[in-house]
Design a protein around this motif. Structure first.
Motif, PDB file in Angstrom:
ATOM      1  N   ALA A  28      77.514  64.007   9.117  1.00 44.05           N
ATOM      2  CA  ALA A  28      78.034  62.867   8.351  1.00 44.05           C
ATOM      3  C   ALA A  28      78.716  61.880   9.288  1.00 44.05           C
ATOM      4  CB  ALA A  28      79.006  63.349   7.271  1.00 44.05           C
ATOM      5  N   TYR A  29      79.514  62.373  10.237  1.00 39.05           N
ATOM      6  CA  TYR A  29      80.179  61.514  11.217  1.00 39.05           C
ATOM      7  C   TYR A  29      79.134  60.749  12.039  1.00 39.05           C
ATOM      8  CZ  TYR A  29      83.146  60.070  15.119  1.00 39.05           C
ATOM      9  OH  TYR A  29      83.801  59.329  16.079  1.00 39.05           O
ATOM     10  N   CYS A  30      78.102  61.460  12.487  1.00 40.53           N
ATOM     11  CA  CYS A  30      77.047  60.818  13.284  1.00 40.53           C
ATOM     12  C   CYS A  30      76.330  59.741  12.476  1.00 40.53           C
ATOM     13  CB  CYS A  30      76.054  61.860  13.785  1.00 40.53           C
ATOM     14  SG  CYS A  30      76.745  62.982  15.020  1.00 40.53           S
ATOM     15  N   GLY A  34      76.673  56.072  13.773  1.00 46.25           N
ATOM     16  CA  GLY A  34      75.442  55.769  14.502  1.00 46.25           C
ATOM     17  C   GLY A  34      75.281  56.589  15.769  1.00 46.25           C
ATOM     18  N   TRP A  35      76.107  57.616  15.939  1.00 43.28           N
ATOM     19  CA  TRP A  35      76.028  58.454  17.135  1.00 43.28           C
ATOM     20  C   TRP A  35      74.690  59.172  17.192  1.00 43.28           C
ATOM     21  CZ3 TRP A  35      78.467  59.155  21.604  1.00 43.28           C
ATOM     22  CH2 TRP A  35      78.171  60.287  22.345  1.00 43.28           C
ATOM     23  N   PRO A  40      77.672  66.701  20.673  1.00 38.97           N
ATOM     24  CA  PRO A  40      78.493  66.231  19.551  1.00 38.97           C
ATOM     25  C   PRO A  40      79.503  65.184  20.026  1.00 38.97           C
ATOM     26  CG  PRO A  40      78.312  68.623  19.508  1.00 38.97           C
ATOM     27  CD  PRO A  40      77.720  68.157  20.821  1.00 38.97           C
ATOM     28  N   PRO A  41      79.797  64.180  19.220  1.00 41.81           N
ATOM     29  CA  PRO A  41      80.680  63.089  19.644  1.00 41.81           C
ATOM     30  C   PRO A  41      82.140  63.525  19.762  1.00 41.81           C
ATOM     31  CG  PRO A  41      80.109  62.862  17.333  1.00 41.81           C
ATOM     32  CD  PRO A  41      79.302  64.003  17.859  1.00 41.81           C
ATOM     33  N   ALA A  42      82.772  63.142  20.869  1.00 38.74           N
ATOM     34  CA  ALA A  42      84.171  63.496  21.100  1.00 38.74           C
ATOM     35  C   ALA A  42      85.081  62.862  20.052  1.00 38.74           C
ATOM     36  CB  ALA A  42      84.596  63.061  22.503  1.00 38.74           C
ATOM     37  N   GLY A  43      84.703  61.692  19.524  1.00 35.71           N
ATOM     38  CA  GLY A  43      85.523  60.993  18.538  1.00 35.71           C
ATOM     39  C   GLY A  43      85.726  61.750  17.241  1.00 35.71           C
TER      40      GLY A  43
END
Length: 128
Positions: A28-30, A34-35, A40-43
């Motif tokens: 969902a975060y991606c 738009g990652w 996996p994104p550090a944010g």
């Protein structure tokens, strides 16, 4: 504990608490950000940090998030299983609002360091 999050609810007293945000938070975060990187994104740690310090409680109305800073220490766990240790410090007061520094240290469920996220918050006047 009250229905709303209070300053007294924040600190875990040095204890690491389990936090399962679910495996669906990462995709969902991606999708939202738009990652599309291979890792996996550090944010995501900032989102998990807030979920950790609220622990399902609603914030009292009228507060202001002033700043978020993050130190990344390792990869984000893709399985959604984390551990969190939260500390908070009252930095001062202005117009009845307490300024808080909330630090959420995050690691994987297996204990591998992930990040430390610092939130600078103006707590609402009159809120516990």
């Amino acid at each position: 504990m009250s229905a709303l999050l209070s300053v007294a609810d924040l600190d875990t007293g040095g204890e690491w608490l389990p936090l399962d945000v679910g495996a669906e938070l990462l995709p969902a975060y991606c999708a939202v950000t738009g990652w599309s990187g291979a890792e996996p994104p550090a944010g995501l740690a900032s989102v998990v940090g807030r979920l950790a310090y609220t622990r399902g409680r609603e914030m009292p109305p009228g507060g202001v998030l002033r700043e978020i800073s993050q130190t990344t220490r390792g990869p984000v766990p893709a399985d959604g299983r984390w551990q969190a240790r939260i500390s908070s410090t009252v930095l001062g007061e202005r117009s009845g609002r307490r300024r808080l520094a909330i630090v959420t240290d995050l690691r994987s469920a297996l204990g591998a360091p992930v990040a430390s996220v610092r939130f600078l918050v103006d707590w609402p006047a009159g809120a516990a």
